[in-house]
Design an enzyme around this catalytic site. Structure first.
Site, short mmCIF file in Angstrom:
data_model
loop_
_atom_site.label_atom_id
_atom_site.label_comp_id
_atom_site.label_asym_id
_atom_site.label_seq_id
_atom_site.Cartn_x
_atom_site.Cartn_y
_atom_site.Cartn_z
N CYS A 1 7.48 -5.20 15.89
CA CYS A 1 7.30 -4.58 17.06
C CYS A 1 5.53 -4.81 17.52
O CYS A 1 4.91 -5.03 16.47
CB CYS A 1 7.11 -2.83 16.44
SG CYS A 1 8.77 -2.22 16.11
N SER B 1 11.64 6.00 15.24
CA SER B 1 10.44 5.72 15.97
C SER B 1 10.86 5.24 17.40
O SER B 1 11.38 4.09 17.64
CB SER B 1 9.89 4.37 15.39
OG SER B 1 9.46 4.78 14.20
N LEU B 2 10.72 6.20 18.19
CA LEU B 2 11.35 5.98 19.61
C LEU B 2 10.30 5.36 20.56
O LEU B 2 10.35 4.25 21.12
CB LEU B 2 11.76 7.37 20.25
CG LEU B 2 12.60 7.26 21.48
CD1 LEU B 2 13.48 6.60 21.11
CD2 LEU B 2 12.86 8.43 21.99
N HIS B 3 9.23 5.76 20.64
CA HIS B 3 8.07 5.35 21.27
C HIS B 3 8.12 4.97 22.79
O HIS B 3 7.17 4.59 23.49
CB HIS B 3 7.44 4.12 20.63
CG HIS B 3 7.25 4.40 19.20
ND1 HIS B 3 6.59 5.52 18.69
CD2 HIS B 3 7.54 3.44 18.04
CE1 HIS B 3 6.95 5.28 17.32
NE2 HIS B 3 7.10 4.07 16.91
N CYS C 1 2.32 -2.79 16.10
CA CYS C 1 2.25 -2.51 14.53
C CYS C 1 1.72 -3.83 13.64
O CYS C 1 2.21 -4.90 13.98
CB CYS C 1 3.73 -2.21 14.23
SG CYS C 1 3.72 -1.82 12.41
N CYS D 1 7.21 -6.84 7.68
CA CYS D 1 8.43 -6.48 8.29
C CYS D 1 8.80 -7.33 9.48
O CYS D 1 8.29 -8.12 9.89
CB CYS D 1 8.05 -5.06 9.08
SG CYS D 1 9.34 -4.37 9.92
N CYS E 1 3.39 8.46 0.94
CA CYS E 1 4.06 7.68 2.00
C CYS E 1 4.23 6.12 1.32
O CYS E 1 3.10 5.79 0.93
CB CYS E 1 3.13 7.67 3.13
SG CYS E 1 3.24 6.22 4.41
N ASN F 1 -3.34 3.94 16.36
CA ASN F 1 -4.53 3.31 15.35
C ASN F 1 -4.72 1.77 15.92
O ASN F 1 -3.44 1.09 15.65
CB ASN F 1 -4.08 3.46 13.91
CG ASN F 1 -4.22 4.88 13.50
OD1 ASN F 1 -5.09 5.49 13.70
ND2 ASN F 1 -3.20 5.15 13.11
N GLY G 1 7.14 -1.96 6.16
CA GLY G 1 8.33 -2.27 6.20
C GLY G 1 9.54 -1.29 6.93
O GLY G 1 9.16 -0.30 7.37
N GLU G 2 10.69 -1.86 7.17
CA GLU G 2 11.63 -1.07 7.81
C GLU G 2 12.67 -0.73 6.78
O GLU G 2 13.54 -1.54 6.32
CB GLU G 2 12.31 -1.84 9.19
CG GLU G 2 13.68 -1.64 9.42
CD GLU G 2 13.71 -0.02 9.84
OE1 GLU G 2 12.93 0.29 10.90
OE2 GLU G 2 14.47 0.67 9.46
N GLU H 1 0.85 -1.11 -0.17
CA GLU H 1 0.04 0.14 0.00
C GLU H 1 0.84 1.14 0.02
O GLU H 1 1.93 1.52 0.67
CB GLU H 1 -0.80 -0.06 1.22
CG GLU H 1 -1.93 -0.97 1.24
CD GLU H 1 -2.79 -0.69 2.50
OE1 GLU H 1 -3.70 -1.49 2.57
OE2 GLU H 1 -2.80 0.29 3.21
N CYS I 1 -0.63 6.95 7.62
CA CYS I 1 0.72 6.53 7.33
C CYS I 1 1.52 5.91 8.25
O CYS I 1 1.13 6.25 9.47
CB CYS I 1 1.38 7.68 7.04
SG CYS I 1 2.81 7.42 5.86
N1 SAH Z 1 9.62 0.67 9.99
C1 SAH Z 1 9.84 2.20 10.13
C2 SAH Z 1 8.80 2.78 9.16
C3 SAH Z 1 7.58 2.36 8.85
S1 SAH Z 1 6.33 2.52 10.29
C4 SAH Z 1 9.62 2.71 11.56
O1 SAH Z 1 9.31 1.80 12.39
O2 SAH Z 1 9.91 3.87 11.82
C5 SAH Z 1 5.89 4.08 10.40
C6 SAH Z 1 5.83 4.69 11.49
O3 SAH Z 1 4.44 4.34 12.13
C7 SAH Z 1 6.34 4.32 12.63
O4 SAH Z 1 6.76 5.55 13.60
C8 SAH Z 1 5.78 3.42 13.54
O5 SAH Z 1 6.08 3.13 14.78
C9 SAH Z 1 4.31 3.85 13.37
N2 SAH Z 1 3.09 3.01 13.58
C10 SAH Z 1 3.19 1.44 13.50
N3 SAH Z 1 2.07 1.10 13.76
C11 SAH Z 1 1.30 1.89 14.08
C12 SAH Z 1 -0.03 2.13 14.78
N4 SAH Z 1 -0.92 0.88 14.75
N5 SAH Z 1 -0.69 3.31 14.78
C13 SAH Z 1 0.24 4.48 14.66
N6 SAH Z 1 1.66 4.26 14.33
C14 SAH Z 1 1.96 3.22 14.05
FE1 SF4 Z 2 8.47 -2.72 11.42
FE2 SF4 Z 2 8.19 -0.18 11.63
FE3 SF4 Z 2 6.16 -1.67 12.20
FE4 SF4 Z 2 8.30 -1.68 13.79
S1 SF4 Z 2 6.87 -0.20 13.52
S2 SF4 Z 2 7.34 -3.63 12.95
S3 SF4 Z 2 9.84 -1.33 12.29
S4 SF4 Z 2 6.95 -1.18 10.12
#
Ligand code: SAH
Ligand code: SF4
Length: 382
Positions: free
Chosen positions: A146, A247-249, A149, A142, A135, A325, A192-193, A115, A368
């Site tokens: 995480c 992506s620190l979180h 996600c 991936c 995006c 989300n 993906g990463e 997508e 995104c």
């Molecule tokens: N893999 C990379 C890029 C793709 S994810 C990364 O992790 O940075 C892009 C962003 O969306 C990241 O910051 C990720 O943590 C966030 N993300 C993943 N799942 C999500 C969700 N369910 N709701 C909101 N953001 C999310």
């Molecule tokens: Fe992969 Fe980014 Fe999702 Fe983590 S947040 S599983 S690195 S797409």
């Protein structure tokens, strides 16, 4: 340190021109300009043919050799036999009600789907040049696992090739060209990463940047990563002013390791050190993404700890708070708007810019970074 279960140190061998074939023909969309030139020279053609073909593909969106009228008829015929300019097949696209977001679902030639999301900065009826942000995905699924996600839950199906990354942007550019709109920004925040598929992503970056093609400036490209430290150093050494988003979180290692297995390999301090180097080498501010999960990582204390961390590592930074989300089967809850505001206030009081991600395209599930193929498939069944 616990071993990371994911194959994240797995470096793919660079793929040669000879390996970039599709249906037995040379895939010209998978080649960098110099590789295309070399291939044409080996086929007995002058070097400048490369620039002509690149213009047709990326500036005019043409895939059919027959239309390339500045090439001789003989050459067009030979190219038809030897080479191919493939494109991703658009299965469907859906537009949000307010028309500011459109989600695209593409089929890949060898199976699988990805997508991409197009976001408009302004409403189409507003005046001014139509600039669009896109995006894109870098892998199918991936490997990073995480736990919040949808892609992480899916696991890695495969890496995308250079052309499969670039073509997401090209297809979207082709579909908006007639309205006078142009893709001006690209973010790697889809499936993906990106730093796990480093070589293909960097090749895609070079193609996206071609001045006689899509012409997307390096400063308008954002790579988002969960924190693959060696690749962050490698990217810093490329000397491109690409925007880096991390992506620190979480601000504590125990929690971050639980949410993001990558943290078991490279902890927060190691990651922030790499970000400091990236910031110094590229002169770019680093964006820190922070998903807010109710009662998990959204306290004011954690906001204050975030500020301390960023200040300690002397990183010129921006913080982007992301309302989570929901993903089916994942037990988190998104933070209340009040908690989001409180967190934002603490960070802003320190002088660090802190934004809350706008939820564009929520009605079509196109936020995104949270691309949910499964939902789209379910919708199709209805
Ligand atoms: N893999 C990379 C890029 C793709 S994810 C990364 O992790 O940075 C892009 C962003 O969306 C990241 O910051 C990720 O943590 C966030 N993300 C993943 N799942 C999500 C969700 N369910 N709701 C909101 N953001 C999310
Ligand atoms: Fe992969 Fe980014 Fe999702 Fe983590 S947040 S599983 S690195 S797409």
């Amino acid at each position: 340190m616990t071993a990371n279960p994911n194959p994240i140190t797995f470096q793919r061998l660079p793929r040669s021109t000879a390996e970039r074939v599709l249906d037995g023909r040379q895939n010209l969309k998978d080649l960098l300009p110099e590789e295309l030139q070399e291939w044409l020279i080996s086929a007995g053609q002058p070097r400048y043919r490369g620039a002509q073909i690149l213009r047709w593909i990326y500036a005019r969106g043409v895939e059919d050799f027959g239309v390339m009228t500045d090439l001789s008829k003989d050459l067009r015929q030979r190219l038809n036999e030897l080479a191919i300019i493939p494109s991703l097949t658009l299965r469907r696209s859906i537009e949000s009600q307010n028309k500011d977001t459109r989600k695209y679902l593409f089929d890949l030639p060898n199976g699988g789907e990805i997508e991409s999301v197009q976001m408009r900065y302004q409403h189409p009826e507003e005046k001014g040049p139509g600039r669009v942000a896109v995006c894109i995905s870098s892998q199918v699924g991936c490997a990073m696992g995480c736990n919040f996600c949808a892609s992480g839950v899916m696991g890695l199906k495969r890496h995308l090739s250079t052309w499969e990354i670039v073509d997401q942007v090209l297809q979207i550019q082709n579909s908006i060209r007639d309205q006078g709109e142009r893709v001006a920004n690209v973010v790697f925040m889809g499936l993906g990463e990106p730093l796990h598929n480093y070589d293909e992503v960097l090749r895609a970056v070079q193609l996206l940047n071609l001045s006689n093609g899509l012409g997307i400036g390096m400063r308008h490209l954002t790579i988002s990563t969960s924190g693959l430290v060696p690749q962050i150093y490698q990217l810093a050494d490329e000397g491109y002013p690409i925007r880096l988003a991390i992506s620190l979180h979480a601000v504590r290692d125990d929690l971050r390791s639980q949410m993001m297995p990558v943290n078991q390999r490279w902890n927060i301090a190691t990651l922030l050190e790499a970000c400091g180097v990236y910031c110094n080498k590229t002169g770019r501010r680093v964006t820190f993404e922070y998903i807010l999960l109710d009662g998990v990582n959204d306290s004011e204390e954690e906001a204050a700890e975030l500020v301390v961390l960023l200040e300690r590592h002397k990183i010129r930074s921006l913080v982007n708070l992301i309302p989570w989300n929901p993903v089916d089967g994942v037990g988190y809850k998104r933070s209340e708007p009040r908690a989001i505001k409180r967190f934002q206030n603490v960070v802003e009081r320190s002088g660090i810019r802190c934004t809350v991600r706008q939820e564009k395209g929520a009605d079509i599930d196109a936020a995104c970074g949270q691309l949910r193929l499964r939902d789209l498939k379910e919708r199709e069944k209805v």
